[in-house]
Design a protein around this motif. Sequence first.
Motif, PDB file in Angstrom:
ATOM      1  N   ALA A 357       0.827  -1.204   0.000  1.00  9.67           N
ATOM      2  CA  ALA A 357       0.000   0.000   0.000  1.00  9.67           C
ATOM      3  C   ALA A 357       0.857   1.249   0.000  1.00  9.67           C
ATOM      4  N   ARG A 358       2.063   1.172   0.600  1.00 18.64           N
ATOM      5  CA  ARG A 358       3.016   2.287   0.629  1.00 18.64           C
ATOM      6  C   ARG A 358       4.347   1.788   0.091  1.00 18.64           C
ATOM      7  N   LYS A 359       5.128   2.712  -0.467  1.00 20.32           N
ATOM      8  CA  LYS A 359       6.379   2.315  -1.114  1.00 20.32           C
ATOM      9  C   LYS A 359       7.325   1.597  -0.168  1.00 20.32           C
ATOM     10  N   GLU A 360       7.243   1.920   1.114  1.00 24.73           N
ATOM     11  CA  GLU A 360       8.187   1.340   2.070  1.00 24.73           C
ATOM     12  C   GLU A 360       7.721  -0.004   2.635  1.00 24.73           C
ATOM     13  N   ASP A 361       6.521  -0.448   2.284  1.00 22.15           N
ATOM     14  CA  ASP A 361       6.008  -1.713   2.816  1.00 22.15           C
ATOM     15  C   ASP A 361       6.785  -2.906   2.251  1.00 22.15           C
ATOM     16  N   PRO A 362       6.995  -3.959   3.059  1.00 22.19           N
ATOM     17  CA  PRO A 362       7.613  -5.180   2.527  1.00 22.19           C
ATOM     18  C   PRO A 362       6.583  -5.990   1.727  1.00 22.19           C
TER      19      PRO A 362
END
Length: 426
Positions: A357-362
């Motif tokens: 959902a967010r660029k930093e999510d694994p």
Amino acid sequence: MSFDAIDVLRAKRDGATLSAEQIRWIIGAYTSGAVPDEQMSALLMAVFFRGLSPEELAVWTQAMIDSGERKDLSSLGRPTADKHSTGGVGDKITLPLAPLVAACGVAVPQLSGRGLGHTGGTLDKLESIPGWRADVHEEAYLAQLREVGAVICAAGNDLAPADKKLYALRDVTATVESIPLIASSIMSKKIAEGADALVLDVKTGSGAFMKEPDLSRELARTMVGLGEAAGVRTVALVTAMDRPLGRAAGNAVEVAESVEVLAGGGPDDVVELTLALAREMLAGAGRTDVDPAEALRDGRAMDVWRRMIAAQGGDPDAPLPQPAEKHVVNAPATGTLTKLDAFALGVAAWRLGAGRARKEDPVSAAAGVTWTAGVGEQVTAGQPLLELHTDDPARIERALAALGGAIGVDTDDAPLPLLIDRIQGT
């Protein structure tokens, strides 16, 4: 030359055509931090409503390119071609395509990205291969292109840095859905990559960014015009994304399917689209004398794949990650499968852990969805149709919720043809 940002905003707000000098100044000033986010947000909203003329858009895109460096690939000693897809579900085409085109004598400098939301990311897929790394420094990048012929990796920060800032700002200011802004974002990065030829795969349908073929054609024409204006031989194919590509959506499952294609098998639609794009890339690079289908049949493309993966630290023979949990969804009726909604399957794969959902999510390497039949094929009530893969069983319920209405048997749904249109420069 320096301008007042408010004058530039007001001019575009009122429908005026910005001068080349105004555009170059404000893109440069925003990239350097001299123009703040709130003023650039206002300009983006003005562009959203007022648009950009072809002349404005060409300068806007060039200013974004000029904010960083344009790669010089002339030292490779062979023609180069690149491909970009606007994103979809099950769209693993880059994986077999890059080594296939390289096996035909054209170098492929493929700078790729990560998935966000329901659309998958090439780098996420490849990172499911043990040891494979997305980051390749400049010297290794050029060496791999010389020695292997193909590289798929992450773009560095020196490539169109203006786009990185503008992309993040568009995401939070409701200015994403603008054809000039989409086209300049994609093409600034692709032109800066330095390839001689560029082939665009512009998706259309429920699982695509552009849902309607006419809007996809407009985006394709806009991007082809930008490429040609920048001296890059550019062609676009408008292709279907009303149903997912192949028989798998996720990360490791798409790598496995790509390897099947390179081994001479794989789903018909993936093979057809891979070969269509390969022929366009080879033609753009001046190699119409080579048949990419032969490079699939004789194993040359597979050889390049193995060397490409190994060059970036991956083990092409290593087992791919397996999910902790699987869940089967059966066909609801007997008849012809007339609907397998791409967006729904993409959301299901995302909720299973394959996307973010967010660029930093694994992301989970093992998560995804596979299916046993494609649109137009016969199914029998109760037969296993979908298989959900996840590392977290708690995710299955939400994935199943996303699939409500995704499957249709003997309905009036008419699927789009896989290859809808071909758009080239005038």
